[in-house]
Design a protein around this motif. Sequence first.
Motif, PDB file in Angstrom:
ATOM      1  N   GLU A 221       0.822  -1.212   0.000  1.00 49.27           N
ATOM      2  CA  GLU A 221       0.000   0.000   0.000  1.00 49.27           C
ATOM      3  C   GLU A 221       0.858   1.265   0.000  1.00 49.27           C
ATOM      4  N   GLY A 222       0.750   2.056  -1.066  1.00 43.57           N
ATOM      5  CA  GLY A 222       1.396   3.358  -1.148  1.00 43.57           C
ATOM      6  C   GLY A 222       2.887   3.347  -1.383  1.00 43.57           C
ATOM      7  N   VAL A 223       3.463   2.209  -1.807  1.00 40.51           N
ATOM      8  CA  VAL A 223       4.918   2.178  -1.984  1.00 40.51           C
ATOM      9  C   VAL A 223       5.329   2.591  -3.395  1.00 40.51           C
ATOM     10  N   ASP A 224       6.615   2.934  -3.522  1.00 40.88           N
ATOM     11  CA  ASP A 224       7.202   3.316  -4.808  1.00 40.88           C
ATOM     12  C   ASP A 224       7.822   2.130  -5.533  1.00 40.88           C
ATOM     13  N   VAL A 225       8.267   1.142  -4.760  1.00 39.08           N
ATOM     14  CA  VAL A 225       8.988  -0.003  -5.316  1.00 39.08           C
ATOM     15  C   VAL A 225       8.450  -1.277  -4.679  1.00 39.08           C
ATOM     16  N   VAL A 226       8.113  -2.250  -5.514  1.00 34.04           N
ATOM     17  CA  VAL A 226       7.688  -3.566  -5.037  1.00 34.04           C
ATOM     18  C   VAL A 226       8.726  -4.585  -5.495  1.00 34.04           C
ATOM     19  N   MET A 227       9.427  -5.187  -4.535  1.00 33.79           N
ATOM     20  CA  MET A 227      10.376  -6.258  -4.833  1.00 33.79           C
ATOM     21  C   MET A 227       9.775  -7.568  -4.354  1.00 33.79           C
ATOM     22  N   THR A 228       9.580  -8.501  -5.257  1.00 34.12           N
ATOM     23  CA  THR A 228       9.128  -9.824  -4.852  1.00 34.12           C
ATOM     24  C   THR A 228      10.261 -10.816  -5.068  1.00 34.12           C
ATOM     25  N   LEU A 229      10.334 -11.808  -4.214  1.00 33.08           N
ATOM     26  CA  LEU A 229      11.459 -12.733  -4.193  1.00 33.08           C
ATOM     27  C   LEU A 229      11.033 -14.134  -4.589  1.00 33.08           C
ATOM     28  N   ARG A 230      11.960 -14.872  -5.166  1.00 35.06           N
ATOM     29  CA  ARG A 230      11.698 -16.261  -5.533  1.00 35.06           C
ATOM     30  C   ARG A 230      11.509 -17.117  -4.297  1.00 35.06           C
ATOM     31  N   LEU A 231      10.538 -17.995  -4.352  1.00 37.60           N
ATOM     32  CA  LEU A 231      10.342 -18.990  -3.307  1.00 37.60           C
ATOM     33  C   LEU A 231      11.396 -20.075  -3.502  1.00 37.60           C
ATOM     34  N   GLN A 232      12.393 -20.118  -2.616  1.00 41.23           N
ATOM     35  CA  GLN A 232      13.567 -20.972  -2.817  1.00 41.23           C
ATOM     36  C   GLN A 232      13.316 -22.359  -2.234  1.00 41.23           C
ATOM     37  N   ARG A 233      12.569 -23.133  -2.987  1.00 38.44           N
ATOM     38  CA  ARG A 233      12.183 -24.447  -2.498  1.00 38.44           C
ATOM     39  C   ARG A 233      13.374 -25.378  -2.298  1.00 38.44           C
ATOM     40  N   GLU A 234      14.462 -25.157  -3.042  1.00 36.07           N
ATOM     41  CA  GLU A 234      15.626 -26.025  -2.896  1.00 36.07           C
ATOM     42  C   GLU A 234      16.349 -25.809  -1.567  1.00 36.07           C
ATOM     43  N   ARG A 235      16.102 -24.672  -0.897  1.00 38.90           N
ATOM     44  CA  ARG A 235      16.738 -24.386   0.390  1.00 38.90           C
ATOM     45  C   ARG A 235      15.766 -24.549   1.566  1.00 38.90           C
TER      46      ARG A 235
END
Length: 314
Positions: A221-235
């Motif tokens: 909500e209201g952000v300038d940057v959205v960083m989404t990360l990989r779901l690291q199933r191997e770890r």
Amino acid sequence: MLPMNTSIRHLLTLDRLNAEQLNSLLDQAEALSPQALGAPLSPPRLADKTVVNLFFEPSTRTRSSFELAAKRLGATVLNFDMANSSTRKGETLADTLYTLEAMGGDIFVVRHSGDGVVAQLAEICAPRTCLVNAGDGKSAHPTQGLLDMLTIRQHKGRDFSGLKVAIIGDIRHSRVARSDLHALRILGAGEVRLAAPESLLPNADVMQGFRVVDSADAAIEGVDVVMTLRLQRERMEDGLVSSMEAYFRDWGITPERLALAKPDAIVMHPGPMNRGVEIADAVADGPQSVIRQQVSNGVAARMAVLSALHAESA
């Protein structure tokens, strides 16, 4: 080139840099962007250097962009083939390094599954050798942090103090998240929100100084940057996520969820993407996505790092 008072010999983690060093690397990457895309660089800065890519984990973006970066700077490049190397016969990583140093390797780009492995190599390498951490365990991925900051700066300007940034997903296992947090702290980002299932949040020391929220909606909500990360199933251990469908429902970046951000917000992902798990196709390929620009910026950022280490070792 980095100013004389900001020189570095190795790039192991961004949290050892100051704001002047970090901004200087970003400035250099920006200046090298035309050459990163194929424009000629004259004279070639690394014409007398050999860059060795030591990758003990699979990689597409990082390994390929380091190879392109080194070649566009004029270096000789050796890509270490782990599958057919003497490490399969029991040779230690240290002896592998010593062997390749003896053959004239100058700059070693190392990716490894173990935390702190690149720093250990930095303690035993020859005085003329420079090392770049291309990702170690879940500790750090400094050149990914650089290219992410370069991408943000290109869209939002040099002053990070007014920015609101959301980092969403598998933060616990993400070396990218750690390097991005290092960089955002150094650059003085106004507000950084962390959001993940409780099972995928990192240790408290990683989150110190940042705002932890309990939902993707609250983060975006209201952000300038959205960083989404990989779901690291191997770890991951079994059971940390109930199902991929539930994860996407609660934490995936969909057009509806992205609408909560500012209208000009950008969407980032370090790759590789699990479409339909962390991010919807319509977002990944949509007008607010800068994911492909991140990939392009990876070559420029890595050219800047290799140039800086060459200047230090010259």
